[in-house]
Design a protein around this motif. Structure first.
Motif, PDB file in Angstrom:
ATOM      1  N   TYR A  21     -55.656 105.059 -55.303  1.00  0.00           N
ATOM      2  CA  TYR A  21     -55.418 104.413 -56.592  1.00  0.00           C
ATOM      3  C   TYR A  21     -54.509 103.189 -56.491  1.00  0.00           C
ATOM      4  CZ  TYR A  21     -57.227 108.886 -58.219  1.00  0.00           C
ATOM      5  OH  TYR A  21     -57.995 109.996 -58.415  1.00  0.00           O
ATOM      6  N   VAL A  22     -54.006 102.906 -55.298  1.00  0.00           N
ATOM      7  CA  VAL A  22     -53.100 101.772 -55.100  1.00  0.00           C
ATOM      8  C   VAL A  22     -53.894 100.474 -55.087  1.00  0.00           C
ATOM      9  CG1 VAL A  22     -51.486 100.673 -53.500  1.00  0.00           C
ATOM     10  CG2 VAL A  22     -51.407 103.143 -53.846  1.00  0.00           C
ATOM     11  N   ASN A  23     -53.420  99.484 -55.842  1.00  0.00           N
ATOM     12  CA  ASN A  23     -54.061  98.171 -55.862  1.00  0.00           C
ATOM     13  C   ASN A  23     -53.016  97.111 -56.162  1.00  0.00           C
ATOM     14  OD1 ASN A  23     -54.093  97.605 -58.900  1.00  0.00           O
ATOM     15  ND2 ASN A  23     -55.067  99.616 -58.795  1.00  0.00           N
ATOM     16  N   THR A  24     -53.430  95.870 -56.135  1.00  0.00           N
ATOM     17  CA  THR A  24     -52.570  94.721 -56.439  1.00  0.00           C
ATOM     18  C   THR A  24     -51.283  94.751 -55.607  1.00  0.00           C
ATOM     19  OG1 THR A  24     -53.372  95.004 -58.707  1.00  0.00           O
ATOM     20  CG2 THR A  24     -51.807  93.252 -58.330  1.00  0.00           C
ATOM     21  N   ILE A  25     -51.417  94.907 -54.312  1.00  0.00           N
ATOM     22  CA  ILE A  25     -50.260  94.953 -53.414  1.00  0.00           C
ATOM     23  C   ILE A  25     -49.753  93.535 -53.154  1.00  0.00           C
ATOM     24  CG2 ILE A  25     -49.471  95.586 -51.106  1.00  0.00           C
ATOM     25  CD1 ILE A  25     -51.764  97.679 -51.096  1.00  0.00           C
ATOM     26  N   ASP A  26     -48.443  93.365 -53.238  1.00  0.00           N
ATOM     27  CA  ASP A  26     -47.828  92.063 -52.981  1.00  0.00           C
ATOM     28  C   ASP A  26     -46.502  92.306 -52.260  1.00  0.00           C
ATOM     29  OD1 ASP A  26     -47.452  89.339 -52.978  1.00  0.00           O
ATOM     30  OD2 ASP A  26     -47.028  89.169 -55.119  1.00  0.00           O
ATOM     31  N   SER A  27     -46.063  91.343 -51.489  1.00  0.00           N
ATOM     32  CA  SER A  27     -44.772  91.452 -50.816  1.00  0.00           C
ATOM     33  C   SER A  27     -44.167  90.067 -50.673  1.00  0.00           C
ATOM     34  CB  SER A  27     -44.922  92.111 -49.439  1.00  0.00           C
ATOM     35  OG  SER A  27     -45.692  91.294 -48.589  1.00  0.00           O
ATOM     36  N   GLY A  28     -42.858  90.044 -50.496  1.00  0.00           N
ATOM     37  CA  GLY A  28     -42.172  88.772 -50.326  1.00  0.00           C
ATOM     38  C   GLY A  28     -40.761  88.992 -49.845  1.00  0.00           C
ATOM     39  N   ASN A  29     -40.079  87.895 -49.549  1.00  0.00           N
ATOM     40  CA  ASN A  29     -38.680  87.979 -49.160  1.00  0.00           C
ATOM     41  C   ASN A  29     -37.946  86.758 -49.675  1.00  0.00           C
ATOM     42  OD1 ASN A  29     -38.764  85.834 -47.139  1.00  0.00           O
ATOM     43  ND2 ASN A  29     -39.911  87.267 -45.889  1.00  0.00           N
ATOM     44  N   LYS A  30     -36.633  86.898 -49.798  1.00  0.00           N
ATOM     45  CA  LYS A  30     -35.788  85.799 -50.249  1.00  0.00           C
ATOM     46  C   LYS A  30     -34.471  85.859 -49.495  1.00  0.00           C
ATOM     47  CE  LYS A  30     -34.042  82.529 -52.832  1.00  0.00           C
ATOM     48  NZ  LYS A  30     -33.402  81.687 -51.841  1.00  0.00           N
ATOM     49  N   PRO A  31     -34.248  84.918 -48.569  1.00  0.00           N
ATOM     50  CA  PRO A  31     -32.954  84.882 -47.893  1.00  0.00           C
ATOM     51  C   PRO A  31     -31.878  84.353 -48.840  1.00  0.00           C
ATOM     52  CG  PRO A  31     -34.378  83.126 -47.085  1.00  0.00           C
ATOM     53  CD  PRO A  31     -35.177  83.930 -48.061  1.00  0.00           C
ATOM     54  N   THR A  32     -30.675  84.906 -48.737  1.00  0.00           N
ATOM     55  CA  THR A  32     -29.542  84.402 -49.521  1.00  0.00           C
ATOM     56  C   THR A  32     -28.334  84.153 -48.622  1.00  0.00           C
ATOM     57  OG1 THR A  32     -28.758  86.624 -50.065  1.00  0.00           O
ATOM     58  CG2 THR A  32     -30.267  85.589 -51.631  1.00  0.00           C
ATOM     59  N   GLY A  33     -28.560  84.107 -47.301  1.00  0.00           N
ATOM     60  CA  GLY A  33     -27.480  83.817 -46.349  1.00  0.00           C
ATOM     61  C   GLY A  33     -27.086  82.354 -46.435  1.00  0.00           C
ATOM     62  N   LEU A  38     -30.617  81.445 -44.264  1.00  0.00           N
ATOM     63  CA  LEU A  38     -30.447  82.431 -43.204  1.00  0.00           C
ATOM     64  C   LEU A  38     -30.720  83.830 -43.755  1.00  0.00           C
ATOM     65  CD1 LEU A  38     -29.698  82.679 -40.240  1.00  0.00           C
ATOM     66  CD2 LEU A  38     -27.322  82.955 -40.935  1.00  0.00           C
ATOM     67  N   GLY A  39     -31.530  84.589 -43.031  1.00  0.00           N
ATOM     68  CA  GLY A  39     -31.970  85.886 -43.504  1.00  0.00           C
ATOM     69  C   GLY A  39     -31.061  87.049 -43.182  1.00  0.00           C
ATOM     70  N   ASN A  40     -29.813  86.782 -42.795  1.00  0.00           N
ATOM     71  CA  ASN A  40     -28.898  87.899 -42.554  1.00  0.00           C
ATOM     72  C   ASN A  40     -28.475  88.548 -43.870  1.00  0.00           C
ATOM     73  OD1 ASN A  40     -27.348  85.599 -43.271  1.00  0.00           O
ATOM     74  ND2 ASN A  40     -25.532  86.533 -42.384  1.00  0.00           N
ATOM     75  N   PHE A  55     -45.168  99.151 -59.893  1.00  0.00           N
ATOM     76  CA  PHE A  55     -43.951  99.515 -59.185  1.00  0.00           C
ATOM     77  C   PHE A  55     -43.462  98.328 -58.373  1.00  0.00           C
ATOM     78  CE2 PHE A  55     -46.368 103.364 -59.763  1.00  0.00           C
ATOM     79  CZ  PHE A  55     -45.422 104.327 -60.071  1.00  0.00           C
ATOM     80  N   CYS A  56     -42.147  98.210 -58.263  1.00  0.00           N
ATOM     81  CA  CYS A  56     -41.548  97.200 -57.397  1.00  0.00           C
ATOM     82  C   CYS A  56     -40.363  97.828 -56.681  1.00  0.00           C
ATOM     83  CB  CYS A  56     -41.084  95.997 -58.209  1.00  0.00           C
ATOM     84  SG  CYS A  56     -40.326  94.712 -57.193  1.00  0.00           S
ATOM     85  N   PHE A  57     -40.302  97.610 -55.371  1.00  0.00           N
ATOM     86  CA  PHE A  57     -39.203  98.103 -54.544  1.00  0.00           C
ATOM     87  C   PHE A  57     -38.551  96.898 -53.890  1.00  0.00           C
ATOM     88  CE2 PHE A  57     -42.171 101.514 -54.967  1.00  0.00           C
ATOM     89  CZ  PHE A  57     -41.393 102.657 -55.067  1.00  0.00           C
ATOM     90  N   ILE A  58     -37.232  96.792 -54.024  1.00  0.00           N
ATOM     91  CA  ILE A  58     -36.486  95.700 -53.407  1.00  0.00           C
ATOM     92  C   ILE A  58     -35.400  96.302 -52.528  1.00  0.00           C
ATOM     93  CG2 ILE A  58     -35.004  93.693 -53.769  1.00  0.00           C
ATOM     94  CD1 ILE A  58     -36.375  93.360 -56.497  1.00  0.00           C
ATOM     95  N   GLY A  59     -35.418  95.942 -51.248  1.00  0.00           N
ATOM     96  CA  GLY A  59     -34.366  96.321 -50.318  1.00  0.00           C
ATOM     97  C   GLY A  59     -33.524  95.094 -50.042  1.00  0.00           C
ATOM     98  N   CYS A  60     -32.201  95.246 -50.011  1.00  0.00           N
ATOM     99  CA  CYS A  60     -31.353  94.058 -49.890  1.00  0.00           C
ATOM    100  C   CYS A  60     -30.153  94.287 -48.985  1.00  0.00           C
ATOM    101  CB  CYS A  60     -30.865  93.631 -51.264  1.00  0.00           C
ATOM    102  SG  CYS A  60     -29.662  94.782 -51.955  1.00  0.00           S
ATOM    103  N   HIS A  61     -29.543  93.189 -48.610  1.00  0.00           N
ATOM    104  CA  HIS A  61     -28.245  93.163 -47.943  1.00  0.00           C
ATOM    105  C   HIS A  61     -27.489  92.007 -48.571  1.00  0.00           C
ATOM    106  CE1 HIS A  61     -25.693  92.888 -44.036  1.00  0.00           C
ATOM    107  NE2 HIS A  61     -25.060  93.504 -45.003  1.00  0.00           N
ATOM    108  N   LEU A  62     -26.495  92.335 -49.397  1.00  0.00           N
ATOM    109  CA  LEU A  62     -25.753  91.316 -50.133  1.00  0.00           C
ATOM    110  C   LEU A  62     -24.442  90.984 -49.431  1.00  0.00           C
ATOM    111  CD1 LEU A  62     -26.251  92.655 -53.780  1.00  0.00           C
ATOM    112  CD2 LEU A  62     -27.724  91.133 -52.452  1.00  0.00           C
TER     113      LEU A  62
END
Length: 119
Positions: A21-33, A38-40, A55-62
């Motif tokens: 049933y999963v559809n419309t899959i998208d992914s991305g990234n945003k560096p804030t270093g 810089l992607g650290n 659904f949206c899942f965001i993993g981060c390192h601030l």
């Protein structure tokens, strides 16, 4: 489904019962270093729909360190504003039924009978 940024990795697993049933899959990234290049520091995101629910899942390192609270908040807002995922590429909170924001957010609770509002 997986997405990388520098050494950040976000994986989202869906059970076989719902996988069809999963559809419309998208992914991305945003560096804030440094210089927002810089992607650290930054975040990675994955979005998808299961039937009609998004659904949206965001993993981060601030940014870390107590004195960098304003930068940490700016990192969060940059991720929410510029990490574009989903059908409409709209602001995160307006696009998804469920949004999960997780990772090393580096917020510290150092309080003595005080209430802190992060958002």
């Amino acid at each position: 489904i997986k997405k990388f940024l520098f050494k950040m990795l976000l994986c989202v697993f869906v059970t076989s019962e719902y996988a069809r049933y999963v559809n419309t899959i998208d992914s991305g990234n945003k560096p804030t270093g440094i210089a927002d290049l810089l992607g650290n520091k930054g975040g990675v995101g994955i979005s998808f729909r299961i039937m009609e629910t998004s659904f949206c899942f965001i993993g981060c390192h601030l940014a870390a360190q107590p004195e960098k609270m304003p930068l940490r908040k700016a990192n969060f807002y940059n991720l929410m504003k510029y990490l574009r995922l989903g059908d409409d590429k709209l602001e995160m909170t307006a696009t998804f039924d469920y949004l999960f924001f997780m990772g090393d957010v580096n917020f510290r609770l150092d309080c003595k009978n005080e209430i802190f509002l992060i958002y």
